[in-house]
Design a protein around this motif. Structure first.
Motif, PDB file in Angstrom:
ATOM      1  N   SER A 126     -49.007 -10.878  -1.132  1.00 31.22           N
ATOM      2  CA  SER A 126     -48.232 -10.071  -2.083  1.00 31.22           C
ATOM      3  C   SER A 126     -48.307 -10.662  -3.486  1.00 31.22           C
ATOM      4  O   SER A 126     -48.326  -9.923  -4.470  1.00 31.22           O
ATOM      5  N   SER A 130     -49.856  -8.673  -6.707  1.00 30.94           N
ATOM      6  CA  SER A 130     -48.974  -8.372  -7.841  1.00 30.94           C
ATOM      7  C   SER A 130     -49.404  -9.062  -9.132  1.00 30.94           C
ATOM      8  O   SER A 130     -48.750  -8.885 -10.156  1.00 30.94           O
ATOM      9  N   GLU A 149     -41.562 -15.233  -7.267  1.00 33.80           N
ATOM     10  CA  GLU A 149     -42.057 -14.375  -6.200  1.00 33.80           C
ATOM     11  C   GLU A 149     -41.755 -14.981  -4.834  1.00 33.80           C
ATOM     12  O   GLU A 149     -41.360 -14.299  -3.917  1.00 33.80           O
TER      13      GLU A 149
END
Length: 156
Positions: A126, A130, A149
């Motif tokens: 992820s 991102s 994050e």
């Protein structure tokens, strides 16, 4: 000569040899446990079990066997209870196979390291997805962005 220092670790001889024996017995116990669980337990509800590691006490009287179970949380608890019920049989088999005078008490524990590893992979994926395109082209991602994050995914 039994108390000479180990040239590699600086440890005393007897202590070093006993640690090696504990590690060897633990590794052999892991192999035998896997065979017993796969071939000698008649309980069909056990399903797919993997013995991931065995931690032995220094006196070889206690062992923690970490197992990975395929299934949901209820299935894992059911399998763990079944293993605890079969611990006496397993203990006797281990003593016979390893030729131990005293059989170690075996405690089965669930090993969730595979799930944790999958979670970390998801977090890293992820983060990679991102990243802004300018940073993905070769720029550095700031540590603050990565830390933020990771914290948000850890709380999920």
């Amino acid at each position: 000569m039994p108390f000479s220092a180990c040239p590699y670790h600086g440890l005393k001889g007897r202590w070093h040899l006993s640690k090696i024996r504990v590690a060897r017995v633990g590794e052999q116990m892991k192999k035998e446990l896997a065979d017993i669980l796969q071939n000698h337990l008649k309980n069909q509800e056990l399903g797919f079990i993997t013995v991931t590691r065995v931690d032995m006490a220094g006196d070889l009287q206690h062992a923690k066997a970490y197992v990975s179970v395929f299934g949901d949380a209820a299935k894992k608890e059911e399998v763990l209870q079944s293993l605890q019920k079969a611990a006496g049989f397993v203990r006797g088999e281990i003593a016979r196979r390893l030729h131990l005078r005293l059989a170690p008490e075996i405690i089965f524990k669930l090993d969730d390291s595979g799930e944790y590893s999958a979670h970390i992979q998801t977090v890293l994926k992820s983060l990679e997805d991102s990243r802004p395109s300018s940073e993905a082209a070769g720029g550095q991602v700031s540590n603050n962005h990565l830390n933020q994050e990771f914290r948000t995914s850890e709380n999920d």
